[in-house]
Write a protein that holds these residues in place. Sequence first.
Motif, short mmCIF file in Angstrom:
data_model
loop_
_atom_site.label_atom_id
_atom_site.label_comp_id
_atom_site.label_asym_id
_atom_site.label_seq_id
_atom_site.Cartn_x
_atom_site.Cartn_y
_atom_site.Cartn_z
N ARG A 290 0.84 -1.18 0.00
CA ARG A 290 0.00 0.00 0.00
C ARG A 290 0.88 1.24 0.00
N LYS B 217 -9.96 13.65 4.05
CA LYS B 217 -9.51 12.26 4.03
C LYS B 217 -9.44 11.68 5.44
N LYS C 102 -11.75 8.68 7.41
CA LYS C 102 -11.21 7.58 8.21
C LYS C 102 -11.90 7.48 9.56
N SER D 70 -18.75 9.35 -1.89
CA SER D 70 -18.61 8.36 -0.82
C SER D 70 -19.32 8.82 0.45
N SER E 173 -12.07 -5.87 -3.22
CA SER E 173 -11.93 -4.66 -2.42
C SER E 173 -11.39 -3.53 -3.29
N SER E 174 -11.82 -2.31 -2.97
CA SER E 174 -11.38 -1.15 -3.76
C SER E 174 -11.56 0.11 -2.93
N ASP E 175 -10.70 1.10 -3.19
CA ASP E 175 -10.92 2.43 -2.61
C ASP E 175 -11.25 3.44 -3.71
N GLY F 12 -11.62 4.30 2.78
CA GLY F 12 -10.60 3.26 2.70
C GLY F 12 -11.00 2.21 1.69
N LEU F 13 -10.60 0.96 1.96
CA LEU F 13 -10.98 -0.16 1.09
C LEU F 13 -12.34 -0.70 1.53
N ASP F 14 -13.28 -0.73 0.61
CA ASP F 14 -14.57 -1.37 0.85
C ASP F 14 -14.66 -2.63 0.00
N ASN G 283 -18.99 -3.10 5.53
CA ASN G 283 -17.97 -2.09 5.25
C ASN G 283 -18.05 -0.98 6.29
N ASP H 113 -10.31 -0.19 6.53
CA ASP H 113 -10.09 -1.02 5.35
C ASP H 113 -10.75 -2.38 5.54
#
Length: 678
Positions: free
Chosen positions: A12, A130, A134, A168, A393-395, A402-404, A427, A431
């Motif tokens: 990452r 951002k 989180k 998002s 998974s993807s952001d 994060g990654l969902d 989710n 992450d």
Amino acid sequence: MATLQPNPQIHRYTIMTRSILFAVILLLSASCKAQMYYSTDDKKAIKLFEAAQECLRVSPTKIYPDYKCAIGKLTAATERDDKFEEAWLQLGEIYEKTGQNKKAIDANVRVLEMSKGSSANSSLYYFTAKLEMKEGMYENAKIHAAYYLGIRNNNPELSNRCSLMVQSCEFAIEALKNPVEFEPINCGPGVNTAAPEYFPAITADENQLLFTRLITDSRVPQQLGGKQEDFYISEAGDGNWKTAKSIGGSINSVFNEGAPTFSADGKVLIFTACELMDQGYGENRRGAGSCDLFYAVKQGGIWSAPGNISSPINTWDWESQPSYSADGKTLYFVRGKRRKQARRDPKEQDIYVSHYDSKNGWSTPEKLGANINTPGREESVFIHPDGQTLYFSSDGHPGMGGLDIYMSRKQADGSWGPAINLGYPINTADDENSLLISRSGEKAFFASDREGGYGSLDLYWFKLPEHLRPIKTTYVSGLVYDAISKDKLGAKFTLTDKETGEIVVSSYSDATNGDFLLALPANKNYALHVEKDGYMFFSKEFQLKESENEEPYYIDIPLIPIGGTNGSVVLENVYFDLDKATLKPVSKVELNKLKEFLDQHPQINIELHGHTDNQGDDDHNMRLSQARAEAVMNYLIENGIAAKRLSAKGFGETDPIATNDTPEGRAKNRRTVYKIVG
């Protein structure tokens, strides 16, 4: 759901960090230092700020910044002047680095309030949003991301990210109002220990659970952590998983093995190993790049030594997190840039697919389409045994932050449909990755360090909500053996969609013990053929298109040797129009297999037999059975089989193999058979 993955195969990298922003501010301040210019006139505050820089300075004798020291100096500076912009900005940077996100947000917000209307700290709106994402502060994150979008001449890349962030936040706000069912259950002490367990894989019969465990190993130097990853397997018991055992020394090594995937029958293992190029562990573990995919095959209960899947799948970049489809012909995996490249271009982490055929091997991998891959990160791909449902998974898609985890269904044209977010609380703002769905589609497995576990990461399962489930899938298993000697046989299996003629699964039974397992996605009708050199091929049908049956099938398959036998085989996938000798189009799959068998054995002559049930006139049934046998014979002749090799005979209702008193029995009696006669 909040999972953590300490696996080294997941790389990452942050595309742009707060450090860059602060470095620019600090340089500007330094350039003005000769003029004694800061946003404060308090000399003691300035001295404290400059002392903080000494706390952060590294050298050959001080290799780590002293964040605690710097925080103390900067806090004292802001107490002297709470408008000291540079001090607040650096406090926000340090708080973020040390995982104190809420304090970082508070510091950033102070800077933004002080510099409102100025473009000097415009990108701080993005970094603050951002951090707020989180922390699940979606309303605030939306405000700050939207504000950045309204700034003139903003950075196009950050603008794209803020646009996604706004989407998002809107998704997350609604998702929190409409949570999906989610009640995780620990997989128990047979699987979980005080050590971390993660990256699960499971066989189609749901009897074997394979996973990665991070273990302490005295062979690993302490400067490398003294730990490494091995595979463990747990067998299903009476409602619980049995105590997991190491997969064995032929696969587990002193190095890391991670991110495994099983074939449907548990006989093929594909996994990731990293940077073994110069480790002296033998040619079979030599890699092509940073991380490669390796495979091993189990025969008679024993795993082979792993081999590198090699080009074109493995490259100089890193390949990881494979998912092997139940059809035995498709491999999904994640490819990313090597570490140095990734720091410059961290977006390059996407899901690829490669297809296998016996002549050409694995095809050149291709990226999945834009409904899956994004400018962000994609990882943890999983193809369900139905072959039609993909989880990953993807952001880069709208989500909780994060990654969902998302799912996508294959469309009629073969492309992948829109990414569907699995929702909250599957989710969260953290992450999420490494989701595994059972063959039945009812259970989902994942790793989490939530409270109440056995220590660190544990494996959990939960009941997957109905709307997120794959296509219902069952399976067929059994044994293949010689009909005369009873010896177990390794034979080739092909499962064909009878409507399209497409081969859905290609596999083999175990050459040592003869067992096999094939996944059967519902909503289709299949023709199963089992073949081996020197034997008559075996035929079986599975009518699942209209069936509600989800129970597994078990069949024994006795293969009849060709040499010197008078054996006969029922062609289960040959059909005629009602009370006629007209072949239905779906019969072509079976008849083409029979033609292929005759082409491969030009010395063989066969007789085709027609049979009916006892319904109707005896003479009519005899004529009908003869006509149907001749229809099959004529099809073979029209497709290139010499007429002298074929004959046809009708038996009417005279040779039943089941009772004629039930619909099921009568269906078995209506059959076409081929028999070797010379």
